[in-house]
Design a protein around this motif. Structure first.
Motif, PDB file in Angstrom:
ATOM      1  N   ASP A  33      19.988 -14.051  17.743  1.00  0.00           N
ATOM      2  CA  ASP A  33      19.516 -12.793  17.174  1.00  0.00           C
ATOM      3  C   ASP A  33      17.987 -12.812  17.144  1.00  0.00           C
ATOM      4  O   ASP A  33      17.391 -13.677  16.477  1.00  0.00           O
ATOM      5  CB  ASP A  33      20.080 -12.640  15.766  1.00  0.00           C
ATOM      6  N   PRO A  34      17.298 -11.890  17.823  1.00  0.00           N
ATOM      7  CA  PRO A  34      15.831 -11.910  17.821  1.00  0.00           C
ATOM      8  C   PRO A  34      15.227 -11.500  16.485  1.00  0.00           C
ATOM      9  O   PRO A  34      14.037 -11.693  16.263  1.00  0.00           O
ATOM     10  CB  PRO A  34      15.482 -10.895  18.917  1.00  0.00           C
ATOM     11  N   THR A  35      16.031 -10.980  15.568  1.00  0.00           N
ATOM     12  CA  THR A  35      15.483 -10.517  14.295  1.00  0.00           C
ATOM     13  C   THR A  35      14.943 -11.678  13.463  1.00  0.00           C
ATOM     14  O   THR A  35      13.875 -11.584  12.846  1.00  0.00           O
ATOM     15  CB  THR A  35      16.563  -9.760  13.505  1.00  0.00           C
ATOM     16  N   THR A  36      15.657 -12.792  13.450  1.00  0.00           N
ATOM     17  CA  THR A  36      15.203 -13.931  12.655  1.00  0.00           C
ATOM     18  C   THR A  36      13.878 -14.478  13.171  1.00  0.00           C
ATOM     19  O   THR A  36      12.993 -14.857  12.386  1.00  0.00           O
ATOM     20  CB  THR A  36      16.270 -15.031  12.673  1.00  0.00           C
ATOM     21  N   ALA A  37      13.726 -14.493  14.491  1.00  0.00           N
ATOM     22  CA  ALA A  37      12.460 -14.965  15.055  1.00  0.00           C
ATOM     23  C   ALA A  37      11.313 -14.039  14.652  1.00  0.00           C
ATOM     24  O   ALA A  37      10.188 -14.497  14.398  1.00  0.00           O
ATOM     25  CB  ALA A  37      12.567 -15.040  16.574  1.00  0.00           C
ATOM     26  N   LEU A  38      11.595 -12.757  14.571  1.00  0.00           N
ATOM     27  CA  LEU A  38      10.571 -11.800  14.174  1.00  0.00           C
ATOM     28  C   LEU A  38      10.080 -12.067  12.750  1.00  0.00           C
ATOM     29  O   LEU A  38       8.867 -12.090  12.476  1.00  0.00           O
ATOM     30  CB  LEU A  38      11.133 -10.381  14.279  1.00  0.00           C
ATOM     31  N   ARG A  69      12.824 -12.709   2.088  1.00  0.00           N
ATOM     32  CA  ARG A  69      14.091 -12.050   1.729  1.00  0.00           C
ATOM     33  C   ARG A  69      14.749 -11.423   2.950  1.00  0.00           C
ATOM     34  O   ARG A  69      15.962 -11.531   3.159  1.00  0.00           O
ATOM     35  CB  ARG A  69      13.825 -10.987   0.661  1.00  0.00           C
ATOM     36  N   ARG A  70      13.961 -10.752   3.801  1.00  0.00           N
ATOM     37  CA  ARG A  70      14.514 -10.124   5.002  1.00  0.00           C
ATOM     38  C   ARG A  70      15.024 -11.177   5.990  1.00  0.00           C
ATOM     39  O   ARG A  70      16.048 -10.970   6.665  1.00  0.00           O
ATOM     40  CB  ARG A  70      13.438  -9.266   5.661  1.00  0.00           C
ATOM     41  N   LEU A  71      14.322 -12.313   6.050  1.00  0.00           N
ATOM     42  CA  LEU A  71      14.776 -13.377   6.937  1.00  0.00           C
ATOM     43  C   LEU A  71      16.130 -13.924   6.492  1.00  0.00           C
ATOM     44  O   LEU A  71      17.032 -14.130   7.319  1.00  0.00           O
ATOM     45  CB  LEU A  71      13.739 -14.504   6.964  1.00  0.00           C
ATOM     46  N   LEU A  72      16.281 -14.129   5.191  1.00  0.00           N
ATOM     47  CA  LEU A  72      17.558 -14.620   4.685  1.00  0.00           C
ATOM     48  C   LEU A  72      18.687 -13.621   4.919  1.00  0.00           C
ATOM     49  O   LEU A  72      19.813 -13.994   5.274  1.00  0.00           O
ATOM     50  CB  LEU A  72      17.433 -14.935   3.193  1.00  0.00           C
ATOM     51  N   ALA A  73      18.370 -12.338   4.719  1.00  0.00           N
ATOM     52  CA  ALA A  73      19.397 -11.317   4.936  1.00  0.00           C
ATOM     53  C   ALA A  73      19.815 -11.277   6.394  1.00  0.00           C
ATOM     54  O   ALA A  73      21.003 -11.140   6.722  1.00  0.00           O
ATOM     55  CB  ALA A  73      18.855  -9.955   4.490  1.00  0.00           C
ATOM     56  N   ALA A  74      18.841 -11.432   7.309  1.00  0.00           N
ATOM     57  CA  ALA A  74      19.179 -11.420   8.728  1.00  0.00           C
ATOM     58  C   ALA A  74      19.969 -12.652   9.112  1.00  0.00           C
ATOM     59  O   ALA A  74      20.897 -12.596   9.934  1.00  0.00           O
ATOM     60  CB  ALA A  74      17.898 -11.317   9.555  1.00  0.00           C
ATOM     61  N   ALA A  75      19.625 -13.801   8.511  1.00  0.00           N
ATOM     62  CA  ALA A  75      20.331 -15.030   8.847  1.00  0.00           C
ATOM     63  C   ALA A  75      21.756 -15.019   8.312  1.00  0.00           C
ATOM     64  O   ALA A  75      22.671 -15.576   8.935  1.00  0.00           O
ATOM     65  CB  ALA A  75      19.566 -16.237   8.290  1.00  0.00           C
TER      66      ALA A  75
END
Length: 358
Positions: A33-38, A69-75
């Protein structure tokens, strides 16, 4: 034409292949998922800005916490895996290749691949060779434009072009044609009146200042212009001067014959402005029957002119029909014949004052 469709089919197949190839590359890239890298990169950038003193520590803490927080939600979010079935991909490729081929085959079966290109000039030449009665309104407008361009226009040509444009539901084109006609013949009242009616169509029936100006120019050149006078009176009523508008309408109605449909339209407008029921209009058959009976009475009085009551009825009939000319002519003739009979003269005068049919 055949070459065009072959090239179009090949290009369609290439486009479909390119889409499938791109999809295959995306499937081979894996399920990351590229979102976590972002969000990880965003955290590093926040730290870098804070270390360089570009943001205060308080803001660093807030933005760092939000990004974390956004990183944890994406993960934590469940991501559906990309299912890459080689069998499905093969059938998709076959379908993408067959679609343009089937379309091309259908065109060869039911189309006309051997027909040459029908250029616009070629179509205009074909329309000009036809009887004008067989042309549609848009085709007629195109032909007239071509003729005007070749031979130069006169007011009549531009007037016909305006009619064709209106029939083609193109009031803008009709207005341009009429303005050009007016430039060539500014004293023609009918062109000004036609321009006002086209402007009414443009404004969905509203008497705009431009339409009012056109109607005023028409009446200035022809005081009997019926349509222009009608709409100018309507403009007066709509502007709040109902008395002036009704007076103008009544004057117009009195000048039109009783059987004239324009008179019936004026009378309906008068009734509507006064919140009265519209007058009942005789159809053509009924009007012809009434006029036939009046003509029969007139012929009988020519053969037997001593019938005083008959002359009274004839004068009254012409008055009811709104035929002022024949009413006055008959009244004069009857008064001359019965000059020595005051009762008959009085009855004739009363008959002449009968209100015309509404």
């Amino acid at each position: 034409m055949i070459a065009f469709w072959v090239v179009a089919g090949v290009l369609s197949a290439l486009c479909a292949g390119l889409i499938l190839w791109s999809s295959a590359r995306a499937a081979a890239a894996g399920d990351a998922d590229p979102t976590t890298a972002l969000y990880r990169r965003q955290l590093r950038e926040i730290d870098d800005l804070a270390d360089r003193g570009l943001i205060p520590e308080s803001e660093r803490a807030v933005t760092h916490a939000e990004a974390a927080r956004r990183l944890l939600a994406a993960a934590d979010g469940a991501q559906a895996p990309w299912i890459s079935d080689p069998g499905r991909r093969r059938w998709s490729l076959v379908a993408a290749g067959l679609a343009p081929l089937l379309a091309l085959g259908l065109y060869f079966a039911v189309g006309s691949p051997g027909m040459g290109d029908q250029g616009f000039k070629t179509r205009i030449a074909a329309w000009r060779a036809l009887d004008p009665e067989h042309l549609t309104a848009p085709q007629m407008a195109v032909v007239l434009q071509a003729l005007i361009k070749e031979r130069g226009g006169d007011p009549e040509a531009y007037g016909f072009l305006a009619q064709a444009q209106m029939a083609s539901d193109n009031p803008d084109g009709a207005a341009r044609a009429l303005r050009r006609a007016i430039e060539l013949a500014p004293e023609r009242a009918d062109l000004w009146e036609a321009l006002g009616e086209v402007l009414l169509a443009q404004s969905e029936g509203q008497v705009t200042p431009q339409a009012r100006k056109a109607f005023q120019e028409a009446v200035k050149r022809d005081p009997t212009a019926v349509s222009a006078r009608f709409h100018l009176a309507r403009a007066e009523v709509e502007a709040g001067d109902r008395r002036a508008g009704l007076a103008a309408w009544r004057g117009l109605a009195d000048e039109l014959p009783a059987g004239d449909r324009r008179r019936a339209a004026v009378e309906r407008a008068i009734a509507a402005a006064q919140n009265q029921p519209a007058p009942q209009e005789l159809d053509d058959g009924q009007m012809a029957a009434v006029q036939g009976m009046v003509a029969t009475l007139a012929a009988r009085l020519e053969a037997a002119p001593d019938d005083a009551e008959g002359w009274v009825r004839l004068v009254r009939s012409y008055a009811v029909l709104g035929d002022a000319a024949r009413r006055d002519e008959t009244l004069t003739k009857a008064k001359a014949r019965f000059a020595a009979q005051p009762d008959v003269l009085k009855a004739l005068d009363l008959a002449a004052k009968t209100e015309p049919m509404r």
